[in-house]
Design a protein around this motif. Structure first.
Motif, PDB file in Angstrom:
ATOM      1  N   ASN A 156     -32.359 -38.818   8.537  1.00  0.00           N
ATOM      2  CA  ASN A 156     -33.357 -39.398   7.667  1.00  0.00           C
ATOM      3  C   ASN A 156     -33.455 -38.529   6.412  1.00  0.00           C
ATOM      4  O   ASN A 156     -33.740 -37.330   6.503  1.00  0.00           O
ATOM      5  CB  ASN A 156     -34.699 -39.473   8.402  1.00  0.00           C
ATOM      6  N   ARG A 157     -33.233 -39.119   5.249  1.00  0.00           N
ATOM      7  CA  ARG A 157     -33.194 -38.343   4.001  1.00  0.00           C
ATOM      8  C   ARG A 157     -34.508 -37.638   3.700  1.00  0.00           C
ATOM      9  O   ARG A 157     -34.516 -36.516   3.214  1.00  0.00           O
ATOM     10  CB  ARG A 157     -32.808 -39.252   2.841  1.00  0.00           C
ATOM     11  N   GLN A 158     -35.628 -38.295   3.984  1.00  0.00           N
ATOM     12  CA  GLN A 158     -36.919 -37.662   3.714  1.00  0.00           C
ATOM     13  C   GLN A 158     -37.149 -36.458   4.620  1.00  0.00           C
ATOM     14  O   GLN A 158     -37.661 -35.435   4.184  1.00  0.00           O
ATOM     15  CB  GLN A 158     -38.056 -38.669   3.883  1.00  0.00           C
ATOM     16  N   VAL A 159     -36.777 -36.584   5.875  1.00  0.00           N
ATOM     17  CA  VAL A 159     -36.930 -35.468   6.813  1.00  0.00           C
ATOM     18  C   VAL A 159     -36.028 -34.310   6.385  1.00  0.00           C
ATOM     19  O   VAL A 159     -36.442 -33.153   6.384  1.00  0.00           O
ATOM     20  CB  VAL A 159     -36.627 -35.916   8.258  1.00  0.00           C
ATOM     21  N   LEU A 160     -34.804 -34.638   6.000  1.00  0.00           N
ATOM     22  CA  LEU A 160     -33.880 -33.593   5.540  1.00  0.00           C
ATOM     23  C   LEU A 160     -34.403 -32.913   4.273  1.00  0.00           C
ATOM     24  O   LEU A 160     -34.328 -31.690   4.141  1.00  0.00           O
ATOM     25  CB  LEU A 160     -32.491 -34.172   5.307  1.00  0.00           C
ATOM     26  N   LEU A 161     -34.941 -33.708   3.340  1.00  0.00           N
ATOM     27  CA  LEU A 161     -35.489 -33.136   2.105  1.00  0.00           C
ATOM     28  C   LEU A 161     -36.658 -32.208   2.414  1.00  0.00           C
ATOM     29  O   LEU A 161     -36.745 -31.111   1.864  1.00  0.00           O
ATOM     30  CB  LEU A 161     -35.923 -34.243   1.145  1.00  0.00           C
ATOM     31  N   ASP A 162     -37.551 -32.630   3.309  1.00  0.00           N
ATOM     32  CA  ASP A 162     -38.671 -31.780   3.691  1.00  0.00           C
ATOM     33  C   ASP A 162     -38.164 -30.476   4.307  1.00  0.00           C
ATOM     34  O   ASP A 162     -38.666 -29.395   3.987  1.00  0.00           O
ATOM     35  CB  ASP A 162     -39.578 -32.522   4.680  1.00  0.00           C
TER      36      ASP A 162
ATOM     37  N   GLY B 244     -38.671 -26.752   2.683  1.00  0.00           N
ATOM     38  CA  GLY B 244     -39.313 -25.703   3.475  1.00  0.00           C
ATOM     39  C   GLY B 244     -38.418 -24.488   3.652  1.00  0.00           C
ATOM     40  O   GLY B 244     -38.902 -23.356   3.760  1.00  0.00           O
ATOM     41  N   ALA B 245     -37.094 -24.711   3.692  1.00  0.00           N
ATOM     42  CA  ALA B 245     -36.137 -23.613   3.896  1.00  0.00           C
ATOM     43  C   ALA B 245     -35.720 -22.947   2.591  1.00  0.00           C
ATOM     44  O   ALA B 245     -35.201 -21.823   2.617  1.00  0.00           O
ATOM     45  CB  ALA B 245     -34.892 -24.144   4.611  1.00  0.00           C
ATOM     46  N   LEU B 246     -35.950 -23.589   1.467  1.00  0.00           N
ATOM     47  CA  LEU B 246     -35.502 -23.060   0.179  1.00  0.00           C
ATOM     48  C   LEU B 246     -35.990 -21.632  -0.090  1.00  0.00           C
ATOM     49  O   LEU B 246     -35.194 -20.783  -0.522  1.00  0.00           O
ATOM     50  CB  LEU B 246     -35.929 -23.996  -0.954  1.00  0.00           C
ATOM     51  N   PRO B 247     -37.245 -21.295   0.183  1.00  0.00           N
ATOM     52  CA  PRO B 247     -37.661 -19.902  -0.047  1.00  0.00           C
ATOM     53  C   PRO B 247     -36.854 -18.893   0.772  1.00  0.00           C
ATOM     54  O   PRO B 247     -36.523 -17.814   0.280  1.00  0.00           O
ATOM     55  CB  PRO B 247     -39.128 -19.891   0.381  1.00  0.00           C
ATOM     56  N   TYR B 248     -36.510 -19.246   2.000  1.00  0.00           N
ATOM     57  CA  TYR B 248     -35.703 -18.349   2.839  1.00  0.00           C
ATOM     58  C   TYR B 248     -34.315 -18.151   2.221  1.00  0.00           C
ATOM     59  O   TYR B 248     -33.788 -17.045   2.219  1.00  0.00           O
ATOM     60  CB  TYR B 248     -35.565 -18.916   4.255  1.00  0.00           C
ATOM     61  N   VAL B 249     -33.757 -19.226   1.715  1.00  0.00           N
ATOM     62  CA  VAL B 249     -32.421 -19.156   1.111  1.00  0.00           C
ATOM     63  C   VAL B 249     -32.458 -18.307  -0.164  1.00  0.00           C
ATOM     64  O   VAL B 249     -31.565 -17.486  -0.402  1.00  0.00           O
ATOM     65  CB  VAL B 249     -31.867 -20.569   0.840  1.00  0.00           C
TER      66      VAL B 249
END
Length: 166
Positions: A54-60, A64-69
Motif C-alpha cells: 500500500n503506497r500510503q502505508v509505505l510513505l508513512d 517515519g524512518a527518514l530521520p534514522y536514515v
C-alpha cells in the motif's frame, strides 16, 4: 566495538527523537496520513508492520524512518558497523512492537529490562494504537511526557491559526 555500540545507540536515540518530534507528533495534529494508515480501526497491524504494498502505508513508514536514515548518513564515517547495527535493531523493534495483535505478551524479565532501559514494549505501543494521545516514542519511552506537551502545544497552535484566518 564500543564505538559501534555508541553509534548504534546514538542513531536510535537521535532518530527516535527526530521522528517523534518532527514527524509523528506533528502528523497527529496537522496530517492524516499516519492516522489513516497506522491508527485506523479498519487496519490489520500485522500486515502494516510486516509486509504491505500500500503506497500510503509505505510513505508513512518512509517518512517515519527518514530521520534514522539522515542520522545514519551523519554517523556512517564514525562506525559503519554501528550504523548498520542501529538500523537493524530499529527495524527489529518496529516488527517486535507490532506483535501484540498476535496475542504476544512480553515475558516479565524482558518487560522489567525494557522498563529499566526505557524501551517501548509491544503492549506500550498497542496502547498508542488505541489511545493515540499516549505512548509516543517509537523506541524509547522517555519521550512520552515531552511528546505529550509538544502535542498539546501544536494543537493550540493549530487552533490559533484556524481562528486567526476567520
Amino acid at each position: 566495538m564500543l564505538e559501534a555500540i555508541a553509534v548504534a545507540w546514538l542513531l536510535l536515540f537521535v532518530g527516535d527523537f527526530l521522528s517523534t518530534f518532527f514527524y509523528h507528533v506533528p502528523e497527529h495534529v496537522f496530517g492524516s496520513l499516519h492516522l489513516k494508515t497506522h491508527h485506523s480501526w479498519k487496519k490489520d497491524f500485522r500486515h502494516y508492520a510486516i509486509l504491505t504494498f500500500n503506497r500510503q502505508v509505505l510513505l508513512d513508514g518512509i517518512l517515519g524512518a527518514l530521520p534514522y536514515v539522515l542520522i545514519a548518513v551523519v554517523l556512517w564515517s564514525f562506525s559503519p558497523i554501528g550504523v548498520i547495527s542501529g538500523l537493524l535493531l530499529g527495524q527489529f523493534h518496529v516488527w517486535w512492537r507490532h506483535i501484540s495483535v498476535l496475542g504476544w505478551q512480553t515475558p516479565k524479565p524482558v518487560n522489567i529490562l525494557c522498563q529499566i532501559l526505557f524501551i517501548t514494549t509491544p503492549e506500550r505501543h498497542w496502547l498508542h494504537h488505541h489511545k493515540t494521545n499516549l505512548g509516543f516514542g517509537d523506541i524509547f519511552t522517555f519521550f512520552e511526557q515531552p511528546a505529550q506537551m509538544w502535542l498539546r502545544w501544536l494543537r493550540l497552535l493549530r487552533l490559533r491559526f484556524r481562528y486567526s484566518r476567520i
